[in-house]
Scaffold this motif. Structure first.
Motif, PDB file in Angstrom:
ATOM      1  N   ASN A  39       0.839  -1.199   0.000  1.00 55.59           N
ATOM      2  CA  ASN A  39       0.000   0.000   0.000  1.00 55.59           C
ATOM      3  C   ASN A  39       0.871   1.246   0.000  1.00 55.59           C
ATOM      4  O   ASN A  39       2.077   1.171  -0.190  1.00 55.59           O
ATOM      5  N   LYS A 186     -12.409  -2.680  13.133  1.00 58.32           N
ATOM      6  CA  LYS A 186     -11.331  -3.205  12.301  1.00 58.32           C
ATOM      7  C   LYS A 186     -11.870  -3.665  10.953  1.00 58.32           C
ATOM      8  O   LYS A 186     -11.278  -3.397   9.901  1.00 58.32           O
ATOM      9  N   LEU A 190     -11.363  -2.700   6.404  1.00 57.63           N
ATOM     10  CA  LEU A 190     -10.930  -3.660   5.390  1.00 57.63           C
ATOM     11  C   LEU A 190      -9.419  -3.878   5.474  1.00 57.63           C
ATOM     12  O   LEU A 190      -8.807  -3.663   6.514  1.00 57.63           O
ATOM     13  N   HIS A 191      -8.805  -4.324   4.379  1.00 58.07           N
ATOM     14  CA  HIS A 191      -7.377  -4.671   4.409  1.00 58.07           C
ATOM     15  C   HIS A 191      -6.502  -3.438   4.555  1.00 58.07           C
ATOM     16  O   HIS A 191      -5.555  -3.420   5.353  1.00 58.07           O
ATOM     17  N   VAL A 192      -6.825  -2.377   3.812  1.00 62.07           N
ATOM     18  CA  VAL A 192      -5.927  -1.215   3.764  1.00 62.07           C
ATOM     19  C   VAL A 192      -5.929  -0.443   5.072  1.00 62.07           C
ATOM     20  O   VAL A 192      -4.874  -0.078   5.596  1.00 62.07           O
ATOM     21  N   GLY A 194      -7.467  -1.517   7.992  1.00 61.83           N
ATOM     22  CA  GLY A 194      -7.777  -2.367   9.135  1.00 61.83           C
ATOM     23  C   GLY A 194      -6.893  -2.089  10.336  1.00 61.83           C
ATOM     24  O   GLY A 194      -7.369  -1.989  11.473  1.00 61.83           O
ATOM     25  N   ASN A 345     -15.532 -11.796   8.576  1.00 57.16           N
ATOM     26  CA  ASN A 345     -14.281 -11.431   9.259  1.00 57.16           C
ATOM     27  C   ASN A 345     -14.467 -10.788  10.627  1.00 57.16           C
ATOM     28  O   ASN A 345     -13.564 -10.862  11.458  1.00 57.16           O
ATOM     29  N   GLU A 376     -15.562 -15.027  -1.246  1.00 59.52           N
ATOM     30  CA  GLU A 376     -14.894 -13.733  -1.392  1.00 59.52           C
ATOM     31  C   GLU A 376     -14.186 -13.664  -2.743  1.00 59.52           C
ATOM     32  O   GLU A 376     -13.983 -14.679  -3.412  1.00 59.52           O
ATOM     33  N   ASN A 378     -10.722 -12.030  -4.264  1.00 62.13           N
ATOM     34  CA  ASN A 378      -9.460 -11.288  -4.203  1.00 62.13           C
ATOM     35  C   ASN A 378      -8.448 -11.964  -5.119  1.00 62.13           C
ATOM     36  O   ASN A 378      -8.748 -12.979  -5.758  1.00 62.13           O
ATOM     37  N   GLU A 405      -1.968 -19.280   2.485  1.00 61.75           N
ATOM     38  CA  GLU A 405      -1.109 -18.468   3.351  1.00 61.75           C
ATOM     39  C   GLU A 405      -0.221 -19.315   4.258  1.00 61.75           C
ATOM     40  O   GLU A 405       0.944 -18.966   4.494  1.00 61.75           O
TER      41      GLU A 405
END
Length: 426
Positions: A39, A186, A190-192, A194, A345, A376, A378, A405
């Motif tokens: 990011n 949180k 989202l991901h960016v 969080g 989540n 989802e 992604n 992961e």
């Protein structure tokens, strides 16, 4: 020379273990290269290095030439104030860091041979596509083994999230409402954002949120103010002025401070995911749904959860995405996809952990809920789908993320049910 090669050199530490020196001649030791940042901001976060015997912790920025530091405006960007090392291929110009001091700089061309570069280039060319070890053979694994493995993987993922929730519970004096609030905040990032929203949630005194929970403007002022989003906003906008006055009063009344709260970012986000919109939506949710904890913790139907979570940002944001900048009028309503992400989540981990603490087994309800939610979407799941592993629901998409992961990306094939099945015939 491509900058991506420098990233590989640094991330995988294709450098000498000893003998590294900065351009100033000081000895450099690399204890931890940091985490690659996809990011906005420095290239690698939370690195640890030793310069002339002194341990430094912070971020690392990479450029082909050192002059690119100034070219990209990093010397005046507060996102780069904690950079402790500038890694370059060629040191063509001395540069100053955010605080006005010369940057500690490592010139890679002094320590990396052409043979090493050529080998990395060849490796990158071969592995530039998304790959997993079983991509050619996983079709041979019986479906019953895969399905059993998906359930095991999801439960493994859920237990990991439950451990994080228990740490929040410990710092919340066993206040489950606050744990749900932390998890939701949180999730709204989202991901960016969080991590930034999590830092806000952990910093906020939940009793203040409860006191202001009937007043949407006051709650929005608290969230926006503590996140640092209204500090630099123009007072020419009447709504901004209202929020600023409300937050100033809150700071005095509750002795608030922002120490330790990360600044949310806007870069690389769709406007509907801007932190301003998400914080407003959460404030509306809290105000519009009294006794939110009791409602969410006991509901296991997707449609009913969507009714509870379906909110729009406050009226100001119908014509704005950021403070003071007009946009086309449109209700900023949470989408079905976003509500599903919150359920997956933020909510289900709390439901599971709370039920376990109460001595109840709700796995059948959670499994049914997850299987009713679409998978989802992604880049990891897209790549796995192209390799013949498409998830058909949220349980499988969560399981596949866990598989990639914690097994595929780490080459832990012997710990994977699919890998063990394929390898037993070798």
């Amino acid at each position: 020379m491509q900058e991506s090669l420098l990233h590989i050199l640094w991330e995988h530490q294709k450098l000498p273990y000893t003998g590294l020196v900065l351009i100033t001649g000081e000895e450099l030791q690399i204890w931890d290269p940091g985490i690659h940042n996809s990011n906005a901001g420095p290239d690698f976060l939370n690195a640890r290095i030793v310069i002339a015997g002194i341990l430094w912790a912070g971020h690392v920025e990479l450029h082909f030439r050192s002059s690119h530091w100034n070219l990209h405006g990093h010397s005046t960007d507060p996102n780069y104030q904690n950079v402790i090392l500038h890694v370059v291929w060629e040191d063509d110009k001395p540069v100053l860091g955010y605080h006005g001091r010369p940057m500690a700089t490592l010139q890679l061309r002094d320590f990396v041979s052409k043979d090493t570069l050529a080998a990395i280039w060849d490796m990158q060319s071969l592995t530039s596509g998304f790959r997993i070890n079983c991509q050619q053979d996983h079709h041979a694994v019986p479906i019953i083994i895969k399905e059993d493995w998906w359930y095991s993987l999801y439960r493994e993922r859920l237990l990991h999230k439950a451990n994080e929730l228990r740490t929040w519970l410990a710092v919340s004096s066993n206040n489950w409402e606050r744990v749900l609030f932390i998890s939701l905040l949180k999730g709204f990032g989202l991901h960016v954002n969080g991590a930034a929203f999590l830092s806000l949630a952990l910093k906020l005194d939940y009793s203040i949120v409860k006191k202001l929970g009937h007043d949407q403007l006051q709650l929005e002022a608290l969230f926006m103010g503590m996140s640092g989003l209204i500090e630099a906003a123009s007072k020419s906008d009447s709504y901004i002025g209202e929020l600023q006055l409300a937050f100033q009063y809150q700071c005095t009344r509750f002795t608030l401070n922002r120490t330790g709260i990360l600044q949310p970012v806007f870069l690389r986000l769709r406007p509907s995911n801007f932190p301003t919109i998400r914080l407003s939506q959460l404030s509306v949710l809290i105000v519009s749904q009294p006794r939110l904890f009791g409602k969410l913790i006991s509901t296991f139907n997707r449609n009913q959860l969507h009714k509870l979570l379906s909110v729009s940002a406050s009226s100001y944001w119908e014509t704005h995405y950021t403070f003071g900048n007009l946009s086309k009028r449109k209700p900023r309503k949470v989408s079905a996809v976003f509500m599903d992400l919150l359920i997956i989540n933020s909510l289900i981990p709390v439901q599971f952990t709370y039920a376990h603490a109460m001595g109840r087994n709700i796995w059948p309800q959670l499994r049914s809920l997850l299987e009713s939610i679409p998978p989802e979407n992604n880049h990891v799941l897209g790549n796995l789908s192209r390799l013949g592993m498409p998830p058909i629901n949220a349980l499988q998409s969560q399981a596949l993320l866990q598989k990639y992961e914690h097994y595929c990306a780490k080459n832990h094939c012997l710990d994977c049910a699919i890998g063990r099945y394929l390898l037993k015939g070798i």
